[in-house]
Write an enzyme that holds these catalytic residues in place. Structure first.
Site, mmCIF file in Angstrom:
data_model
loop_
_atom_site.group_PDB
_atom_site.id
_atom_site.type_symbol
_atom_site.label_atom_id
_atom_site.label_comp_id
_atom_site.label_asym_id
_atom_site.label_seq_id
_atom_site.Cartn_x
_atom_site.Cartn_y
_atom_site.Cartn_z
ATOM 1 N N CYS A 164 74.873 52.516 55.895
ATOM 2 C CA CYS A 164 74.440 52.058 57.329
ATOM 3 C C CYS A 164 72.937 52.982 56.966
ATOM 4 O O CYS A 164 72.301 54.143 56.700
ATOM 5 C CB CYS A 164 74.835 52.417 58.140
ATOM 6 S SG CYS A 164 73.578 52.196 59.817
ATOM 7 N N CYS A 341 71.726 45.951 60.761
ATOM 8 C CA CYS A 341 71.854 47.513 61.015
ATOM 9 C C CYS A 341 70.860 46.853 62.365
ATOM 10 O O CYS A 341 69.976 47.401 62.528
ATOM 11 C CB CYS A 341 70.544 48.326 60.489
ATOM 12 S SG CYS A 341 71.003 50.203 60.582
HETATM 13 P P1 FAD Z 1 85.872 52.027 54.787
HETATM 14 O O1 FAD Z 1 86.220 51.527 55.959
HETATM 15 O O2 FAD Z 1 84.841 53.587 54.530
HETATM 16 O O3 FAD Z 1 87.031 51.917 53.871
HETATM 17 C C1 FAD Z 1 87.602 52.448 52.374
HETATM 18 C C2 FAD Z 1 88.776 52.953 52.393
HETATM 19 O O4 FAD Z 1 88.973 53.314 51.602
HETATM 20 C C3 FAD Z 1 89.228 54.234 53.955
HETATM 21 O O5 FAD Z 1 90.032 54.055 54.386
HETATM 22 C C4 FAD Z 1 89.465 54.963 52.084
HETATM 23 O O6 FAD Z 1 90.705 56.067 52.768
HETATM 24 C C5 FAD Z 1 90.249 54.226 51.309
HETATM 25 N N1 FAD Z 1 90.082 54.545 50.182
HETATM 26 C C6 FAD Z 1 89.314 55.928 49.828
HETATM 27 N N2 FAD Z 1 90.022 55.983 48.521
HETATM 28 C C7 FAD Z 1 90.823 55.194 47.880
HETATM 29 C C8 FAD Z 1 91.974 54.985 47.189
HETATM 30 N N3 FAD Z 1 91.637 55.902 45.993
HETATM 31 N N4 FAD Z 1 92.739 54.900 47.500
HETATM 32 C C9 FAD Z 1 93.197 53.723 48.567
HETATM 33 N N5 FAD Z 1 91.946 53.632 49.221
HETATM 34 C C10 FAD Z 1 91.300 54.430 49.074
HETATM 35 N N6 FAD Z 1 78.164 49.115 59.413
HETATM 36 C C11 FAD Z 1 77.576 48.453 60.317
HETATM 37 O O7 FAD Z 1 77.886 47.436 60.577
HETATM 38 N N7 FAD Z 1 76.212 48.949 61.606
HETATM 39 C C12 FAD Z 1 76.120 50.399 62.302
HETATM 40 O O8 FAD Z 1 75.888 50.373 63.256
HETATM 41 C C13 FAD Z 1 77.116 51.686 61.099
HETATM 42 N N8 FAD Z 1 76.822 52.547 61.253
HETATM 43 C C14 FAD Z 1 77.073 53.877 61.086
HETATM 44 C C15 FAD Z 1 77.212 55.308 61.006
HETATM 45 C C16 FAD Z 1 77.359 56.039 60.103
HETATM 46 C C17 FAD Z 1 77.097 57.491 60.923
HETATM 47 C C18 FAD Z 1 78.314 55.382 59.128
HETATM 48 C C19 FAD Z 1 79.010 57.064 58.205
HETATM 49 C C20 FAD Z 1 79.159 54.117 59.309
HETATM 50 C C21 FAD Z 1 78.577 53.402 59.357
HETATM 51 N N9 FAD Z 1 78.156 52.154 59.385
HETATM 52 C C22 FAD Z 1 77.806 50.707 59.971
HETATM 53 C C23 FAD Z 1 78.974 51.599 57.394
HETATM 54 C C24 FAD Z 1 80.361 51.523 58.057
HETATM 55 O O9 FAD Z 1 80.847 51.825 58.652
HETATM 56 C C25 FAD Z 1 80.704 51.096 55.986
HETATM 57 O O10 FAD Z 1 80.131 50.041 55.976
HETATM 58 C C26 FAD Z 1 82.132 50.747 56.610
HETATM 59 O O11 FAD Z 1 82.707 50.842 56.732
HETATM 60 C C27 FAD Z 1 82.451 50.082 55.331
HETATM 61 O O12 FAD Z 1 83.687 49.047 54.546
HETATM 62 P P2 FAD Z 1 84.779 49.934 53.578
HETATM 63 O O13 FAD Z 1 85.732 49.363 53.598
HETATM 64 O O14 FAD Z 1 83.591 49.615 52.157
HETATM 65 O O15 FAD Z 1 85.229 51.272 53.822
#
Ligand code: FAD
Length: 397
Positions: A164, A341
């Site tokens: 983000c 965003c």
């Molecule tokens: P995540 O949802 O982070 O999931 C990754 C998962 O992988 C976690 O559960 C973790 O435990 C697991 N994992 C890690 N290592 C391993 C391993 N070795 N083996 C197995 N599993 C593992 N997005 C928007 O769309 N709009 C917004 O307004 C927005 N605002 C945000 C504000 C903040 C402060 C933050 C922190 C994020 C924001 N985001 C926003 C971004 C959004 O939350 C992320 O882009 C999204 O959650 C990413 O998804 P993901 O599945 O890639 O990762």
């Protein structure tokens, strides 16, 4: 040694990307053919952490137990992957187990590197230091803003890719409003130190944001990267990237967005690109060498802004291409880099940026989304969380 468990589809990461794909696939495949390896027993809706830091949302509304959101028909393995062996279609885990797969989907998120800024790790929540970038710390931001009595309020955006890209500045706009409401804004200097050369990558929204910055009287310092916090004197050290020198800045409060990087177990794997991200074709989301392997979300090499909104469009592409592969067809679903965003610019104000790989706006609504609107703020606060829990995570939206 235990024999390896086998899944038709093995998903690494049970966050936004992993579960969005798991729900779509588990509806189409036989029961327990989808395994999800996820170490955490909690699942977070991170986009609301900005409003938690701004005191507008309670942190407890951003978390559910992982078991409660795991799709029926998918099996949750509470473990963490440590190594990939694509030649054997297998992964190794922290608990010392091996899992094999026909298809692999990786959505393991991004590493938040608290220890890469000297003085930061362990000190969030004290000495005026706060950060929205974790479930544990987001409430410290509101406590810090509420107890701020004026002086130097600093907000940082590192010189690395982050999740983000707008979040580091959204909290600054909320803090500015909160300071005005409490009558301390006129004795406050607000500084934003950003590693990038522009306030936002897409020109249309950058222009609108610069108007917000000017209206609010905020001081923006481009190409500056936080490297160190001196807690004794409340002094932050920044690298001035344009002039190759260091500068120092006093803080009374400082909201830090830490540097971020690819998860180390991906960086050191055969799947990584040169920068360490999980390498996938930017349109099909499939690995260029191992065609039974897909990735999405923050850990991937996709050259777009890392958001949950991007994942909402990536998950159906991964599911469609993988199911086509199972049927013996070619992957034909293509991702165009869509990301969004919701740029909160104050309480009740939001610019809804939506764009694609070419940084061209790709707006949903029939009005100019670069204008600050209350309706879009209400959408972020009340509608998008419901769409997430009940739609995206269930494979419906
Ligand atoms: P995540 O949802 O982070 O999931 C990754 C998962 O992988 C976690 O559960 C973790 O435990 C697991 N994992 C890690 N290592 C391993 C391993 N070795 N083996 C197995 N599993 C593992 N997005 C928007 O769309 N709009 C917004 O307004 C927005 N605002 C945000 C504000 C903040 C402060 C933050 C922190 C994020 C924001 N985001 C926003 C971004 C959004 O939350 C992320 O882009 C999204 O959650 C990413 O998804 P993901 O599945 O890639 O990762």
């Amino acid at each position: 040694m235990d024999p390896a468990r086998h899944f038709q589809v093995l998903i690494v990461g049970g966050g936004s990307g992993g579960l969005s794909v798991a729900s779509r696939l588990s509806k189409k495949l036989r029961h327990n053919q989808v395994g999800v390896i996820e170490p955490s027993d909690k699942h977070y809706y991170q986009p609301l952490w900005t409003l938690v830091g701004g005191g507008a949302v309670n942190i407890n509304s951003t978390v559910r137990s992982e078991a409660a959101v795991m799709p029926r028909g998918a099996e949750w393995i509470r473990d963490a992957v440590t190594e990939f062996d694509p030649e054997k279609n297998s992964v190794r885990t922290k608990a010392g187990r091996t899992y094999t797969y026909d298809f692999l989907v990786v959505a393991a998120g991004i590493s938040v590197d608290w220890d890469k800024v000297k003085g930061l790790a362990g000190n969030v929540g004290r000495e005026g230091i706060c950060s929205n970038y974790s479930f544990e710390y987001a409430p410290t931001t509101w406590r810090t803003i509420q107890s701020f009595k004026g002086g130097d309020a600093i907000f940082t955006h590192p010189a690395t890719p982050i999740k983000c890209g707008g979040a580091p500045q959204k909290i600054m706009y909320l803090a500015d409003d909160a300071f005005r409401q409490r009558g301390v804004r006129d004795k406050t200097n607000i500084h934003f130190y950003i590693g990038d050369p522009a306030i936002f990558k897409v020109e249309k929204y950058a222009k609108a944001l610069l108007e917000v910055v000017a209206r609010k009287g905020l001081q923006v310092h481009y190409r500056h990267n936080l490297t160190e916090l001196h807690l004794d004197k409340h002094v932050a050290v920044f690298q001035d990237l344009a002039r190759d020198r260091e500068i120092v800045q006093h803080w009374d409060m400082i909201h830090v967005t830490p540097p971020m990087s690819p998860p180390p177990f991906i960086k050191s794997s055969p799947f990584a690109n040169e920068a360490g991200w999980f390498n996938v074709d930017k349109n099909t989301l499939r690995h260029p060498k191992w065609h039974n392997v897909y990735a999405l979300g923050d850990c991937s090499s996709l050259p777009t802004s890392k958001t949950g909104a991007a994942i909402r469009k990536q998950a159906p592409i991964v599911a469609a291409n993988l199911l086509a592969h199972i049927r013996g067809d070619q992957p034909t679903a293509l991702y165009d880099g869509y990301t969004s965003c919701p740029l909160v610019t104050g309480y009740g104000k939001l610019i809804l940026a939506e764009f694609d790989y070419d940084l061209k706006p790709k707006e949903t609504f029939p009005f100019d989304q670069s204008k600050e609107r209350k309706s879009m703020y209400l959408l972020k606060k009340h509608v998008l969380p419901v769409l997430y829990w009940k739609g995206m995570l269930k494979g419906r939206a």
